[in-house]
Write a protein that holds these residues in place. Structure first.
Motif, PDB file in Angstrom:
ATOM      1  N   UNK A  44       3.911   2.249   2.337  1.00 56.50           N
ATOM      2  CA  UNK A  44       4.988   3.159   1.944  1.00 56.50           C
ATOM      3  C   UNK A  44       4.447   4.574   1.819  1.00 56.50           C
ATOM      4  N   UNK A  45       5.335   5.558   1.944  1.00 56.00           N
ATOM      5  CA  UNK A  45       4.962   6.951   1.721  1.00 56.00           C
ATOM      6  C   UNK A  45       6.203   7.776   1.464  1.00 56.00           C
ATOM      7  N   UNK A  46       5.976   8.967   0.905  1.00 55.18           N
ATOM      8  CA  UNK A  46       7.033   9.975   0.773  1.00 55.18           C
ATOM      9  C   UNK A  46       6.633  11.160   1.646  1.00 55.18           C
ATOM     10  N   UNK A  47       7.636  11.803   2.232  1.00 53.62           N
ATOM     11  CA  UNK A  47       7.394  12.991   3.055  1.00 53.62           C
ATOM     12  C   UNK A  47       8.560  13.957   2.848  1.00 53.62           C
ATOM     13  N   UNK A  48       8.226  15.234   2.850  1.00 50.89           N
ATOM     14  CA  UNK A  48       9.270  16.255   2.748  1.00 50.89           C
ATOM     15  C   UNK A  48      10.104  16.255   4.035  1.00 50.89           C
ATOM     16  N   UNK A  49      11.424  16.321   3.938  1.00 53.33           N
ATOM     17  CA  UNK A  49      12.243  16.437   5.149  1.00 53.33           C
ATOM     18  C   UNK A  49      11.899  17.704   5.942  1.00 53.33           C
ATOM     19  N   UNK A  91      11.624   8.471   1.765  1.00 53.11           N
ATOM     20  CA  UNK A  91      10.742   7.331   1.546  1.00 53.11           C
ATOM     21  C   UNK A  91      10.708   6.550   2.857  1.00 53.11           C
ATOM     22  N   UNK A  92       9.500   6.375   3.384  1.00 54.81           N
ATOM     23  CA  UNK A  92       9.315   5.668   4.645  1.00 54.81           C
ATOM     24  C   UNK A  92       8.465   4.435   4.415  1.00 54.81           C
ATOM     25  N   UNK A  93       8.674   3.428   5.268  1.00 53.52           N
ATOM     26  CA  UNK A  93       7.844   2.240   5.206  1.00 53.52           C
ATOM     27  C   UNK A  93       7.419   1.822   6.611  1.00 53.52           C
ATOM     28  N   UNK A 151      13.595   4.309   4.316  1.00 50.99           N
ATOM     29  CA  UNK A 151      14.255   3.284   3.498  1.00 50.99           C
ATOM     30  C   UNK A 151      14.905   3.879   2.254  1.00 50.99           C
ATOM     31  N   UNK A 152      14.751   5.189   2.051  1.00 50.48           N
ATOM     32  CA  UNK A 152      15.358   5.787   0.874  1.00 50.48           C
ATOM     33  C   UNK A 152      15.085   7.269   0.771  1.00 50.48           C
ATOM     34  N   UNK A 153      15.625   7.860  -0.291  1.00 52.79           N
ATOM     35  CA  UNK A 153      15.439   9.282  -0.593  1.00 52.79           C
ATOM     36  C   UNK A 153      15.155   9.391  -2.083  1.00 52.79           C
ATOM     37  N   UNK A 154      14.148  10.162  -2.434  1.00 50.72           N
ATOM     38  CA  UNK A 154      13.884  10.468  -3.840  1.00 50.72           C
ATOM     39  C   UNK A 154      14.343  11.902  -4.075  1.00 50.72           C
ATOM     40  N   UNK A 209       0.867  -1.177   0.000  1.00 54.60           N
ATOM     41  CA  UNK A 209       0.000   0.000   0.000  1.00 54.60           C
ATOM     42  C   UNK A 209       0.903   1.226   0.000  1.00 54.60           C
ATOM     43  N   UNK A 210       0.441   2.285  -0.660  1.00 51.16           N
ATOM     44  CA  UNK A 210       1.220   3.517  -0.753  1.00 51.16           C
ATOM     45  C   UNK A 210       0.325   4.662  -0.309  1.00 51.16           C
ATOM     46  N   UNK A 211       0.693   5.306   0.790  1.00 51.87           N
ATOM     47  CA  UNK A 211      -0.045   6.467   1.274  1.00 51.87           C
ATOM     48  C   UNK A 211       0.360   7.654   0.410  1.00 51.87           C
ATOM     49  N   UNK A 212      -0.550   8.075  -0.459  1.00 53.13           N
ATOM     50  CA  UNK A 212      -0.252   9.144  -1.403  1.00 53.13           C
ATOM     51  C   UNK A 212      -0.508  10.528  -0.825  1.00 53.13           C
ATOM     52  N   UNK A 213      -1.452  10.620   0.090  1.00 57.68           N
ATOM     53  CA  UNK A 213      -1.817  11.923   0.645  1.00 57.68           C
ATOM     54  C   UNK A 213      -2.478  11.697   1.996  1.00 57.68           C
ATOM     55  N   UNK A 214      -2.049  12.446   2.987  1.00 64.06           N
ATOM     56  CA  UNK A 214      -2.717  12.504   4.287  1.00 64.06           C
ATOM     57  C   UNK A 214      -2.677  13.974   4.684  1.00 64.06           C
TER      58      UNK A 214
END
Length: 158
Positions: free
Chosen positions: A108-113, A148-150, A130-133, A71-76
């Motif tokens: 999974x999700x992406x968040x601004x630092x 990138x967080x999981x 788990x990573x950086x985009x 699952x990918x949290x696209x927006x919260x």
């Protein structure tokens, strides 16, 4: 969020008729908000789109894309007047539960630092980086990376 407020809050699926409210929240809280097309496409694709309402007011929402066991949290997002009141955690619990019910084993999700409040929330719930985009987000001065967080869904959440 206090118990009285929590008892009055409903988390419900959102539909096309809710897009104007989601857009209004987006445009107030983000310098680079999602577009109407992002919401229309998410609902049309069958993504899990849920909102938190207090009376008739949309407090916040989340969008989760499911693919096989991921699952990918696209927006919260939480409306600015309700930020810091526990609604982000309330929505995140629902997003995690929704992903689990759909058979996902990881979220999974992406968040601004630079989004310290969101990062703290995700870390509280056990998300791990788990990573950086690189250059993932639009920013005032060019682009901003995304962390990138999981979250492994078999683990107990906060």
């Amino acid at each position: 969020m206090n118990a009285v407020l929590a008892a009055q809050v409903e988390v419900l699926p959102l539909r096309h008729g809710d897009i104007d409210e989601m857009l209004a929240v987006e445009q107030r809280i983000y310098p680079f908000p999602w577009t109407r097309g992002n919401f229309v496409d998410s609902i049309a694709a069958g993504y899990s789109v849920w909102g938190c309402r207090l009376a008739a007011e949309l407090i916040g929402y989340f969008v989760v894309m499911l693919a096989v066991d991921e699952a990918h949290l696209l927006n919260l997002s939480v409306s600015e007047k309700w930020q810091g009141a526990g609604f982000g955690a309330h929505l995140l619990r629902h997003a995690i539960a929704s992903a689990r019910r759909a058979g996902a084993t990881v979220l999974l999700l992406e968040v601004r630092p630079s989004n310290a409040r969101a990062l703290a929330l995700y870390q509280h719930f056990g998300f791990q980086q788990i990573g950086v985009r690189r250059g993932y987000y639009a920013a005032e001065a060019g682009r901003e990376d995304a962390l990138v967080l999981q979250h492994i869904l078999e683990e107990v959440s906060a």
